[in-house]
Scaffold this motif. Structure first.
Motif, mmCIF file in Angstrom:
data_model
loop_
_atom_site.group_PDB
_atom_site.id
_atom_site.type_symbol
_atom_site.label_atom_id
_atom_site.label_comp_id
_atom_site.label_asym_id
_atom_site.label_seq_id
_atom_site.Cartn_x
_atom_site.Cartn_y
_atom_site.Cartn_z
ATOM 1 N N SER A 122 -32.987 13.763 14.065
ATOM 2 C CA SER A 122 -31.687 14.422 14.180
ATOM 3 C C SER A 122 -30.834 13.429 13.566
ATOM 4 O O SER A 122 -31.225 12.316 12.840
ATOM 5 C CB SER A 122 -31.252 14.306 15.830
ATOM 6 N N HIS A 123 -29.504 13.462 13.755
ATOM 7 C CA HIS A 123 -28.822 13.309 12.450
ATOM 8 C C HIS A 123 -27.662 12.354 13.178
ATOM 9 O O HIS A 123 -27.810 12.145 14.179
ATOM 10 C CB HIS A 123 -27.895 14.701 11.659
ATOM 11 N N ASP A 124 -26.508 12.041 11.921
ATOM 12 C CA ASP A 124 -26.008 10.616 12.111
ATOM 13 C C ASP A 124 -25.352 10.779 13.737
ATOM 14 O O ASP A 124 -25.023 10.078 14.544
ATOM 15 C CB ASP A 124 -24.961 9.923 11.294
ATOM 16 N N ALA A 125 -24.524 11.852 13.687
ATOM 17 C CA ALA A 125 -23.373 12.136 14.410
ATOM 18 C C ALA A 125 -24.353 12.052 16.353
ATOM 19 O O ALA A 125 -23.503 11.795 17.455
ATOM 20 C CB ALA A 125 -22.698 13.325 14.230
ATOM 21 N N SER A 126 -25.376 12.641 16.265
ATOM 22 C CA SER A 126 -26.410 12.472 17.832
ATOM 23 C C SER A 126 -26.095 11.378 18.058
ATOM 24 O O SER A 126 -25.611 10.375 19.090
ATOM 25 C CB SER A 126 -27.300 12.803 17.503
ATOM 26 N N GLN A 127 -26.791 10.133 17.320
ATOM 27 C CA GLN A 127 -26.753 8.948 17.119
ATOM 28 C C GLN A 127 -25.639 8.239 17.391
ATOM 29 O O GLN A 127 -25.619 7.043 18.406
ATOM 30 C CB GLN A 127 -27.153 8.311 15.991
ATOM 31 N N ALA A 128 -24.257 8.655 16.610
ATOM 32 C CA ALA A 128 -23.144 7.773 16.808
ATOM 33 C C ALA A 128 -22.809 7.859 17.871
ATOM 34 O O ALA A 128 -21.811 6.700 18.991
ATOM 35 C CB ALA A 128 -22.353 8.476 15.749
ATOM 36 N N LEU A 129 -22.920 9.268 18.691
ATOM 37 C CA LEU A 129 -22.629 9.688 19.489
ATOM 38 C C LEU A 129 -23.402 8.760 21.145
ATOM 39 O O LEU A 129 -22.816 8.254 22.382
ATOM 40 C CB LEU A 129 -22.853 11.374 20.601
ATOM 41 N N LEU A 130 -24.182 8.787 21.168
ATOM 42 C CA LEU A 130 -25.620 7.576 22.072
ATOM 43 C C LEU A 130 -24.878 6.155 21.583
ATOM 44 O O LEU A 130 -24.757 5.638 22.817
ATOM 45 C CB LEU A 130 -26.717 7.444 21.838
ATOM 46 N N GLN A 131 -24.969 6.011 21.254
ATOM 47 C CA GLN A 131 -24.047 4.646 20.461
ATOM 48 C C GLN A 131 -22.856 4.421 20.991
ATOM 49 O O GLN A 131 -22.990 3.350 21.808
ATOM 50 C CB GLN A 131 -24.268 3.472 18.777
ATOM 51 N N VAL A 132 -22.177 5.099 21.066
ATOM 52 C CA VAL A 132 -20.800 5.056 21.671
ATOM 53 C C VAL A 132 -20.869 5.267 23.200
ATOM 54 O O VAL A 132 -20.713 3.790 23.902
ATOM 55 C CB VAL A 132 -19.463 6.049 21.116
ATOM 56 N N GLU A 133 -21.310 5.705 23.756
ATOM 57 C CA GLU A 133 -22.087 5.797 25.411
ATOM 58 C C GLU A 133 -22.271 4.861 25.879
ATOM 59 O O GLU A 133 -21.738 4.607 26.812
ATOM 60 C CB GLU A 133 -22.244 6.810 25.598
ATOM 61 N N PHE A 134 -23.303 4.264 25.369
ATOM 62 C CA PHE A 134 -23.544 3.364 25.669
ATOM 63 C C PHE A 134 -22.688 1.446 25.231
ATOM 64 O O PHE A 134 -22.610 1.563 26.457
ATOM 65 C CB PHE A 134 -25.127 2.945 25.222
ATOM 66 N N ALA A 135 -22.001 1.673 24.207
ATOM 67 C CA ALA A 135 -21.418 0.522 24.544
ATOM 68 C C ALA A 135 -20.306 0.452 25.456
ATOM 69 O O ALA A 135 -19.737 -0.598 25.775
ATOM 70 C CB ALA A 135 -20.499 0.920 22.501
ATOM 71 N N VAL A 136 -19.421 1.462 25.606
ATOM 72 C CA VAL A 136 -18.327 1.858 26.396
ATOM 73 C C VAL A 136 -19.159 1.636 28.161
ATOM 74 O O VAL A 136 -18.637 1.480 28.343
ATOM 75 C CB VAL A 136 -17.831 3.099 26.259
ATOM 76 N N LYS A 137 -20.087 2.334 28.359
ATOM 77 C CA LYS A 137 -20.129 2.364 29.620
ATOM 78 C C LYS A 137 -21.498 1.686 30.316
ATOM 79 O O LYS A 137 -21.214 1.306 31.508
ATOM 80 C CB LYS A 137 -21.563 3.117 30.102
ATOM 81 N N ALA A 138 -22.615 1.801 29.267
ATOM 82 C CA ALA A 138 -23.256 0.409 29.962
ATOM 83 C C ALA A 138 -23.308 -1.070 29.484
ATOM 84 O O ALA A 138 -23.067 -1.912 30.384
ATOM 85 C CB ALA A 138 -24.623 0.486 29.223
ATOM 86 N N LEU A 139 -22.228 -1.193 28.348
ATOM 87 C CA LEU A 139 -22.181 -2.823 28.439
ATOM 88 C C LEU A 139 -20.316 -3.233 28.407
ATOM 89 O O LEU A 139 -19.762 -4.558 28.371
ATOM 90 C CB LEU A 139 -22.368 -3.270 26.692
ATOM 91 N N GLY A 140 -19.446 -1.955 28.206
ATOM 92 C CA GLY A 140 -18.260 -2.655 28.842
ATOM 93 C C GLY A 140 -17.645 -3.434 27.646
ATOM 94 O O GLY A 140 -16.597 -3.796 27.363
ATOM 95 N N ILE A 141 -17.633 -2.536 26.408
ATOM 96 C CA ILE A 141 -17.257 -2.918 24.859
ATOM 97 C C ILE A 141 -16.114 -2.410 24.786
ATOM 98 O O ILE A 141 -15.250 -1.494 25.280
ATOM 99 C CB ILE A 141 -18.123 -2.006 23.911
#
Length: 358
Positions: A122-141
């Motif tokens: 998969s390309h970077d856009a897919s990974q970027a979305l996942l990183q952001v989602e995880f950071a905001v929702k799971a880590l509360g960044i």
């Protein structure tokens, strides 16, 4: 068939460990070996021509011309996105299909310039979305820094991550490029400290690049008591990252293609590889094997070695039992059916390992 099928993994000398080239080449070679042992395709064995572009754009363009002169019918490669981008115009002009297991820059498929290009990752856009989602929702960044290798892949991923963070209300206080091979990151770590992106309470450092720099960067940052969460893409998910960062790799997050350990065919092929070469796969290994598999299936289905027919057939092929499970390609050439996951470096009975985390 009268023409050669090309198996090519480019060997990076600066930005990626040479191990990646070795893994990619070995897995592609293993796939070719298995296909030929089963009778080849259309009654003919596949012939391999291997080249090295050193992850250098100018070299990649030169090698592409050499491969066209070799009269190849397909290319399995390149690894680095900048090399792929540099070589694609030549392959397009010769109408040769290209299947990469590692080039993740979204622009290679997003603008439709290269209908001959496909990828089994998969390309970077897919990974970027996942990183952001995880950071905001799971880590509360709430505050972040985005650091990136100035190469083609790093800059693209960094921009996607930055935009996604800002759209979710996260303040990006540092957006900084680095040079590959930098001796010390002390100045950059000082900027993170000044911006207060150094606490485990709501701050994260996103590093977009490859594992050699990531290992050095996080080790130096941890020694300077930077306790922010560190998050990267698949370029860091390599055993060498943990080897080089040592204890400082603990807790590091990476986004990468989902875990294939539960895919029966992946387990089978992995065991065959380990028996032959005595080492474990990287995330790109099985995808290199699958790239050869899908090429062989398209060749068989089309019934001809004509590159134009192969390109059309690749867009129709459905892989049901590949080394990475079920997948197919979109009209743009992106892989369908292979999602991403978040991993974290955690202790296991066999030492620090990347463990699925999200």
């Amino acid at each position: 068939m009268g023409r050669k099928s090309k198996n090519w993994c480019s060997r990076p000398v600066h930005r990626r460990d040479v191990k990646l080239w070795n893994f990619c080449k070995k897995w592609s070679d293993l796939a070719i070996k298995h296909i030929n042992a089963a009778g080849g395709v259309l009654g003919t064995e596949l012939e391999v021509v291997t080249q090295d572009d050193a992850c250098d754009s100018a070299k990649a363009a030169q090698v592409a011309e050499e491969m066209i002169a070799e009269n190849v019918i397909a290319v399995i490669g390149h690894i680095c996105s900048n090399s792929t981008e540099a070589a694609l115009p030549s392959y397009l002009g010769a109408n040769i299909p290209v299947i990469s297991a590692a080039s993740t820059n979204p622009n290679l498929t997003n603008d439709g310039k290269y209908p001959n290009f496909f990828r089994t990752i998969s390309h970077d856009a897919s990974q970027a979305l996942l990183q952001v989602e995880f950071a905001v929702k799971a880590l509360g960044i709430k505050k972040a820094a985005v650091i990136f290798d100035q190469g083609n892949c790093g800059k693209e991923m960094a921009g996607l991550v930055r935009d996604g963070l800002e759209q979710n209300g996260v303040k990006v206080l540092v957006f900084e490029p680095i040079e590959s091979g930098t001796e010390s990151y002390s100045e950059l770590i000082g900027k993170l400290r000044k911006a207060k992106v150094n606490s485990s309470n709501g701050t994260a450092v996103f590093f977009s690049g490859y594992h050699p720099e990531a290992a050095k960067f996080v080790a130096e940052a941890r020694k300077e008591r930077n306790n922010a969460f560190f998050i990267s893409g698949d370029g860091v998910k390599d055993p060498s990252f943990i080897e080089n960062a040592g204890k400082y790799a603990m807790g590091y997050y990476v986004s990468a293609p989902f875990d294939l350990s539960k895919v029966a065919n992946a387990r089978s092929v992995t065991e065959q590889y380990k028996a032959e070469f005595g080492s474990d796969p990287t995330i790109h290994s099985l995808r290199s094997y699958a790239a050869v598999q899908v090429f062989a299936k398209a060749l068989e289905k089309s019934g001809t070695s004509d590159p134009s027919a192969l390109i059309d057939t690749l867009k129709e092929v459905e892989m049901l039992d590949s080394a990475i499970g079920e997948f197919s390609f979109s009209e743009s050439g992106d892989i369908l059916g292979a999602g991403d996951a978040l991993y974290q470096v955690r202790p296991t009975p066999t030492g620090l390992q990347f463990v699925p985390a999200y």
